[in-house]
Design a protein around this motif. Sequence first.
Motif, PDB file in Angstrom:
ATOM      1  N   LEU A  64       5.207   2.480  -6.011  1.00 46.18           N
ATOM      2  CA  LEU A  64       6.123   3.617  -5.967  1.00 46.18           C
ATOM      3  C   LEU A  64       6.938   3.691  -7.259  1.00 46.18           C
ATOM      4  CD1 LEU A  64       6.931   5.897  -3.998  1.00 46.18           C
ATOM      5  CD2 LEU A  64       8.794   4.429  -3.254  1.00 46.18           C
ATOM      6  N   LEU A  65       7.384   2.536  -7.743  1.00 46.15           N
ATOM      7  CA  LEU A  65       8.106   2.493  -9.025  1.00 46.15           C
ATOM      8  C   LEU A  65       7.199   2.898 -10.187  1.00 46.15           C
ATOM      9  CD1 LEU A  65      10.240  -0.749  -8.568  1.00 46.15           C
ATOM     10  CD2 LEU A  65      11.059   1.626  -8.620  1.00 46.15           C
ATOM     11  N   VAL A 124       4.101  12.924  -2.991  1.00 46.46           N
ATOM     12  CA  VAL A 124       2.646  12.880  -2.800  1.00 46.46           C
ATOM     13  C   VAL A 124       2.162  11.439  -2.654  1.00 46.46           C
ATOM     14  CG1 VAL A 124       0.417  13.410  -3.876  1.00 46.46           C
ATOM     15  CG2 VAL A 124       2.213  15.144  -3.802  1.00 46.46           C
ATOM     16  N   PHE A 125       2.782  10.502  -3.340  1.00 45.00           N
ATOM     17  CA  PHE A 125       2.437   9.096  -3.125  1.00 45.00           C
ATOM     18  C   PHE A 125       2.673   8.720  -1.662  1.00 45.00           C
ATOM     19  CE2 PHE A 125       3.501   4.632  -2.731  1.00 45.00           C
ATOM     20  CZ  PHE A 125       2.445   4.014  -3.382  1.00 45.00           C
ATOM     21  N   LEU A 126       3.833   9.097  -1.126  1.00 44.96           N
ATOM     22  CA  LEU A 126       4.154   8.783   0.272  1.00 44.96           C
ATOM     23  C   LEU A 126       3.205   9.495   1.241  1.00 44.96           C
ATOM     24  CD1 LEU A 126       8.064   8.902   0.095  1.00 44.96           C
ATOM     25  CD2 LEU A 126       6.604   6.858   0.250  1.00 44.96           C
ATOM     26  N   ILE A 127       2.895  10.749   0.958  1.00 44.73           N
ATOM     27  CA  ILE A 127       1.962  11.499   1.805  1.00 44.73           C
ATOM     28  C   ILE A 127       0.587  10.846   1.785  1.00 44.73           C
ATOM     29  CG2 ILE A 127       0.707  13.688   2.040  1.00 44.73           C
ATOM     30  CD1 ILE A 127       3.326  15.027   0.897  1.00 44.73           C
ATOM     31  N   SER A 128       0.097  10.552   0.592  1.00 45.86           N
ATOM     32  CA  SER A 128      -1.236   9.947   0.462  1.00 45.86           C
ATOM     33  C   SER A 128      -1.306   8.581   1.129  1.00 45.86           C
ATOM     34  CB  SER A 128      -1.610   9.795  -1.016  1.00 45.86           C
ATOM     35  OG  SER A 128      -1.696  11.049  -1.629  1.00 45.86           O
ATOM     36  N   THR A 129      -0.190   7.890   1.158  1.00 46.57           N
ATOM     37  CA  THR A 129      -0.147   6.553   1.738  1.00 46.57           C
ATOM     38  C   THR A 129       0.007   6.573   3.259  1.00 46.57           C
ATOM     39  OG1 THR A 129       0.812   5.688  -0.317  1.00 46.57           O
ATOM     40  CG2 THR A 129       1.055   4.328   1.660  1.00 46.57           C
ATOM     41  N   PHE A 130       0.853   7.454   3.765  1.00 42.59           N
ATOM     42  CA  PHE A 130       1.244   7.364   5.178  1.00 42.59           C
ATOM     43  C   PHE A 130       0.771   8.503   6.079  1.00 42.59           C
ATOM     44  CE2 PHE A 130       4.463   4.814   2.962  1.00 42.59           C
ATOM     45  CZ  PHE A 130       4.271   3.613   3.625  1.00 42.59           C
ATOM     46  N   TYR A 131       0.099   9.504   5.546  1.00 42.79           N
ATOM     47  CA  TYR A 131      -0.255  10.678   6.353  1.00 42.79           C
ATOM     48  C   TYR A 131      -1.122  10.333   7.564  1.00 42.79           C
ATOM     49  CZ  TYR A 131      -1.975  15.221   7.762  1.00 42.79           C
ATOM     50  OH  TYR A 131      -2.300  16.326   8.500  1.00 42.79           O
ATOM     51  N   ALA A 141       8.160  15.217   3.272  1.00 45.71           N
ATOM     52  CA  ALA A 141       8.152  14.878   1.845  1.00 45.71           C
ATOM     53  C   ALA A 141       8.072  16.126   0.974  1.00 45.71           C
ATOM     54  CB  ALA A 141       6.984  13.935   1.541  1.00 45.71           C
ATOM     55  N   LEU A 142       7.267  17.097   1.385  1.00 46.01           N
ATOM     56  CA  LEU A 142       7.159  18.334   0.596  1.00 46.01           C
ATOM     57  C   LEU A 142       8.462  19.126   0.634  1.00 46.01           C
ATOM     58  CD1 LEU A 142       3.530  19.577   1.333  1.00 46.01           C
ATOM     59  CD2 LEU A 142       4.390  18.380  -0.702  1.00 46.01           C
ATOM     60  N   LEU A 143       9.112  19.168   1.793  1.00 45.68           N
ATOM     61  CA  LEU A 143      10.396  19.876   1.896  1.00 45.68           C
ATOM     62  C   LEU A 143      11.440  19.209   1.004  1.00 45.68           C
ATOM     63  CD1 LEU A 143      12.194  22.036   3.189  1.00 45.68           C
ATOM     64  CD2 LEU A 143      12.669  20.406   5.020  1.00 45.68           C
ATOM     65  N   TRP A 144      11.489  17.885   1.043  1.00 44.16           N
ATOM     66  CA  TRP A 144      12.432  17.132   0.204  1.00 44.16           C
ATOM     67  C   TRP A 144      12.219  17.461  -1.276  1.00 44.16           C
ATOM     68  CZ3 TRP A 144      10.437  12.471  -2.367  1.00 44.16           C
ATOM     69  CH2 TRP A 144      11.394  11.817  -3.136  1.00 44.16           C
ATOM     70  N   GLY A 174       1.357  11.214  -8.429  1.00 38.62           N
ATOM     71  CA  GLY A 174       1.495  10.559  -7.133  1.00 38.62           C
ATOM     72  C   GLY A 174       0.159  10.314  -6.457  1.00 38.62           C
ATOM     73  N   TYR A 175      -0.717  11.295  -6.534  1.00 42.02           N
ATOM     74  CA  TYR A 175      -2.040  11.154  -5.929  1.00 42.02           C
ATOM     75  C   TYR A 175      -2.858  10.088  -6.661  1.00 42.02           C
ATOM     76  CZ  TYR A 175      -6.594  12.349  -4.019  1.00 42.02           C
ATOM     77  OH  TYR A 175      -7.819  12.293  -3.402  1.00 42.02           O
ATOM     78  N   GLY A 176      -2.813  10.120  -7.987  1.00 40.75           N
ATOM     79  CA  GLY A 176      -3.570   9.150  -8.782  1.00 40.75           C
ATOM     80  C   GLY A 176      -3.113   7.718  -8.553  1.00 40.75           C
ATOM     81  N   VAL A 177      -1.811   7.503  -8.542  1.00 39.84           N
ATOM     82  CA  VAL A 177      -1.293   6.149  -8.326  1.00 39.84           C
ATOM     83  C   VAL A 177      -1.585   5.697  -6.894  1.00 39.84           C
ATOM     84  CG1 VAL A 177       0.757   4.665  -8.303  1.00 39.84           C
ATOM     85  CG2 VAL A 177       0.445   6.335 -10.139  1.00 39.84           C
ATOM     86  N   SER A 178      -1.543   6.621  -5.953  1.00 45.51           N
ATOM     87  CA  SER A 178      -1.882   6.281  -4.572  1.00 45.51           C
ATOM     88  C   SER A 178      -3.330   5.812  -4.468  1.00 45.51           C
ATOM     89  CB  SER A 178      -1.662   7.500  -3.668  1.00 45.51           C
ATOM     90  OG  SER A 178      -2.180   7.263  -2.391  1.00 45.51           O
ATOM     91  N   LYS A 179      -4.235   6.519  -5.144  1.00 48.69           N
ATOM     92  CA  LYS A 179      -5.649   6.111  -5.151  1.00 48.69           C
ATOM     93  C   LYS A 179      -5.809   4.739  -5.806  1.00 48.69           C
ATOM     94  CE  LYS A 179      -8.035   9.443  -3.311  1.00 48.69           C
ATOM     95  NZ  LYS A 179      -8.712   9.220  -2.039  1.00 48.69           N
ATOM     96  N   LEU A 180      -5.099   4.498  -6.885  1.00 46.95           N
ATOM     97  CA  LEU A 180      -5.142   3.202  -7.558  1.00 46.95           C
ATOM     98  C   LEU A 180      -4.650   2.107  -6.615  1.00 46.95           C
ATOM     99  CD1 LEU A 180      -5.542   1.557 -10.196  1.00 46.95           C
ATOM    100  CD2 LEU A 180      -3.147   2.079 -10.721  1.00 46.95           C
TER     101      LEU A 180
END
Length: 191
Positions: A64-65, A124-131, A141-144, A174-180
């Motif tokens: 996340l960082l 998007v990192f949080l969405i990709s991780t926890f959806y 997350a999108l509203l925030w 966010g999506y790329g780091v989530s995939k990584l």
Amino acid sequence: MLEQLNSIDQKAFFFVNSDLSNSFFDWLMPLMRLPAFWAPLYLFLIIFFIKEYKNKGLWLIAFLLLTFAIADFVSASIIKEYFQRLRPCNDPALFGLVKLRLSRCGGGFSFVSSHASNHFAIAVFLISTFYQRWKWVLPAALLWAALVCFAQVYVGVHYPFDVTCGGIFGASVGYGVSKLRKSLVPIDGIN
């Protein structure tokens, strides 16, 4: 073509910055863009990651960082420096027209919004991780992230195009780091 896009962007800016003006937004929107306002959320995420996922929670925090660091560095130090677009509150052509709702406009350039990049990257990192585990994370997350972007325009420091492109860029990070993260540190029960 560029002039037409700029004209549309300015009209959209003044719609948000002036036409939507009200005392509630005047109070709320400056808060929405402050890191301290969101500090309880960040603290909750850190505690939750460690409590729920133990040592792998530390990996989630690290990724996340990393997400934040990439989005912030590239948006602030590379993209903004390349395009050097003036903030609406610093643009001499708009002097006296922008309703600045902060004590100062701030330095630096406007395109892309680092707030938008950073918050959409994290969202998007949080969405990709926890959806898969919690469907509600998508709208929350999108509203925030969208509220932070709206606030940037409302207070007068960014154009809508700045936050839109910043959001797209941040979402990509966010999506790329989530995939990584998924490929390097798989965690049971989440993506």
